[in-house]
Design an enzyme around this catalytic site. Structure first.
Site, PDB file in Angstrom:
ATOM      1  N   ARG A 295      44.300  21.399  61.850  1.00  0.00           N
ATOM      2  CA  ARG A 295      42.944  21.939  61.652  1.00  0.00           C
ATOM      3  C   ARG A 295      41.995  20.852  61.159  1.00  0.00           C
ATOM      4  NH1 ARG A 295      44.691  26.781  57.893  1.00  0.00           N
ATOM      5  NH2 ARG A 295      46.841  26.476  58.550  1.00  0.00           N
TER       6      ARG A 295
ATOM      7  N   ARG B 120      52.920  39.764  52.956  1.00  0.00           N
ATOM      8  CA  ARG B 120      51.870  38.757  52.800  1.00  0.00           C
ATOM      9  C   ARG B 120      50.762  39.092  53.799  1.00  0.00           C
ATOM     10  NH1 ARG B 120      52.322  32.249  53.480  1.00  0.00           N
ATOM     11  NH2 ARG B 120      50.218  31.825  52.766  1.00  0.00           N
TER      12      ARG B 120
ATOM     13  N   HIS C 117      45.380  30.468  50.560  1.00  0.00           N
ATOM     14  CA  HIS C 117      46.510  29.917  49.793  1.00  0.00           C
ATOM     15  C   HIS C 117      46.607  30.525  48.395  1.00  0.00           C
ATOM     16  CE1 HIS C 117      46.415  26.138  52.531  1.00  0.00           C
ATOM     17  NE2 HIS C 117      47.417  26.930  52.896  1.00  0.00           N
TER      18      HIS C 117
END
Ligand code: ADP
Length: 387
Positions: free
Chosen positions: A238, A90, A178
């Site tokens: 965040r 990833r 994402h």
């Protein structure tokens, strides 16, 4: 054994790893090393049925390369006959260029390194994992799968910021993140609801990190995250949307960029507003007004984002909830949808409470679904397809 695939997911201070065998979608063994580079690291290892396996105490683990070695040793104790044929990585940032998974060679590794300034908190860890894995498994195929790639189908207008145009060419644009999760959901929709997947869809990926993606025909058209993973929805730690004027003001007041970065990435969002926790479960269980306000701000930011993306799609037929909060927090799904009847969204309260796959009622103009995400399967299928 044959056909083992190792999937690696390097976070800022963690490394998730899993081995899949042949065509099986359940990992034979999986685990997580946490607190990398922060004193005593921790390792958790699970077998195919999710039962914990003894993995010992790794002591201090300096970086993601060392973490991979610890993971390999821990897995080898239980599965000594594994031969890794492929490794799926990833990778947070694929920049403007990478719009699909890619076979990693030296030239690709260099390109990924050159993207480090775009994701300074994450890309170095992905690269450390890639380097260590290529050294440990030199004969395996290594495939990079990007969180940004799914959004490369966005029209140029939706990638722009209204700043002088030379910055766009220098890489300052809306990348979106994402993407591995959105890719999985797009495929799941195509398989389970082919009629809906062709239409106007918004996917709400609501976890510690949270974003929205507007899809048409299963492709990303717009997304709430932008140049960085700070933009859009309020998240666990965040900030989400913020007036850039606030940042200019704080810098004028003497805040350094490192302090700003720490505040915006690690001390804002649910944690910043509640003053106690970044975890939605904890906030929902709390009676403190600050906890309720933090959750309410999160809900409001999701509603604002859904309305914005629906406007960009010119309407909405399907809303999908996914990730930790989206899949599990019925109260938050309910609060998000409660005042969206004007958009045609109507929940079936009982179905929502029970976390059914379809949670809208029969009168709803928008189909509201819950689909658990599996980012690992997006990587796995890319590896099996050959990258
Ligand atoms: P990550 O982005 O780290 O992968 P997850 O997708 O696992 O995060 O989501 C973590 C979030 O999901 C946390 O805020 C957690 O509290 C929330 N969550 C998980 N289960 C529940 C639940 N049953 N009720 C409310 N929130 C939940």
């Amino acid at each position: 054994m044959s056909g083992e695939t190792l999937i690696l997911n390097a976070g800022s201070s963690s490394l998730k790893f899993a081995i899949y065998i042949d065509e099986d979608d359940t990992p034979e063994v999986s685990g997580l090393i946490d607190r990398i580079g922060a004193g005593e690291a921790e390792i958790a290892l699970k077998d195919a049925s999710g039962q914990p396996l003894p993995a010992g105490a790794p002591g201090s683990v300096a970086d993601h390369g060392e973490a991979l070695m610890v993971a390999i040793r821990a897995m080898a104790k239980h599965y000594p006959d594994h031969t890794i044929k492929s490794v799926g990585h990833r990778v947070v940032h694929g920049g403007p260029e990478f719009a699909a998974p890619v076979l990693i060679d030296d030239a690709v590794e260099e390109k990924l390194m050159a993207l480090t300034p775009l994701a300074p908190l994450h890309q170095p860890h992905c690269l450390a994992g890639i380097r260590a894995a290529r050294a440990a498994f030199p004969d395996a195929r290594h495939i990079a799968c990007f969180d940004t790639a799914f959004h490369r189908s966005m029209p140029r207008l939706n990638e722009l910021y209204a700043i002088p145009r030379e910055h766009f060419d220098a890489g300052i644009r809306r990348y979106g993140f994402h993407g591995l999760s959105y890719d999985y959901i797009a495929n799941a929709l195509r398989d389970r609801h082919p009629d809906l997947s062709q239409g106007r869809v918004i996917v709400a990926h609501l976890g510690n990190g949270a974003s929205l993606c507007a899809m048409r025909d299963g492709r990303s058209v717009a997304t709430s995250m932008g140049f960085s993973a700070l933009d859009g929805l309020a998240m666990g730690t965040r900030c989400g949307n913020i007036d850039p004027g606030v940042l200019l003001y704080l810098m004028d007041q003497g805040m350094s960029s490192a302090e700003l970065s720490d505040m915006l990435y690690r001390r804002s969002g649910l944690l910043g507003l509640s003053g106690t926790s970044s975890d939605m479960r904890t906030l929902l269980a709390s009676s403190a007004p600050e906890a309720a306000e933090a959750a309410a701000y999160f809900v409001q930011s999701v509603r604002r984002g859904i309305a914005e993306l629906a406007a960009m799609l010119g309407g909405l037929e399907t809303l999908v909830f996914t990730a930790g909060i989206g899949e599990n927090a019925a109260a938050i799904r309910d609060a998000i949808c409660a005042e969206m009847g004007w958009m045609g969204i109507r929940l079936d309260t009982a179905a929502n409470d029970q976390g059914e796959p379809i949670i809208s009622d029969s009168e709803s103009g928008v189909q509201v679904l819950v689909i658990p995400t599996r980012e690992d399967l997006t990587i796995l299928s890319a590896v099996r397809a050959g990258g």
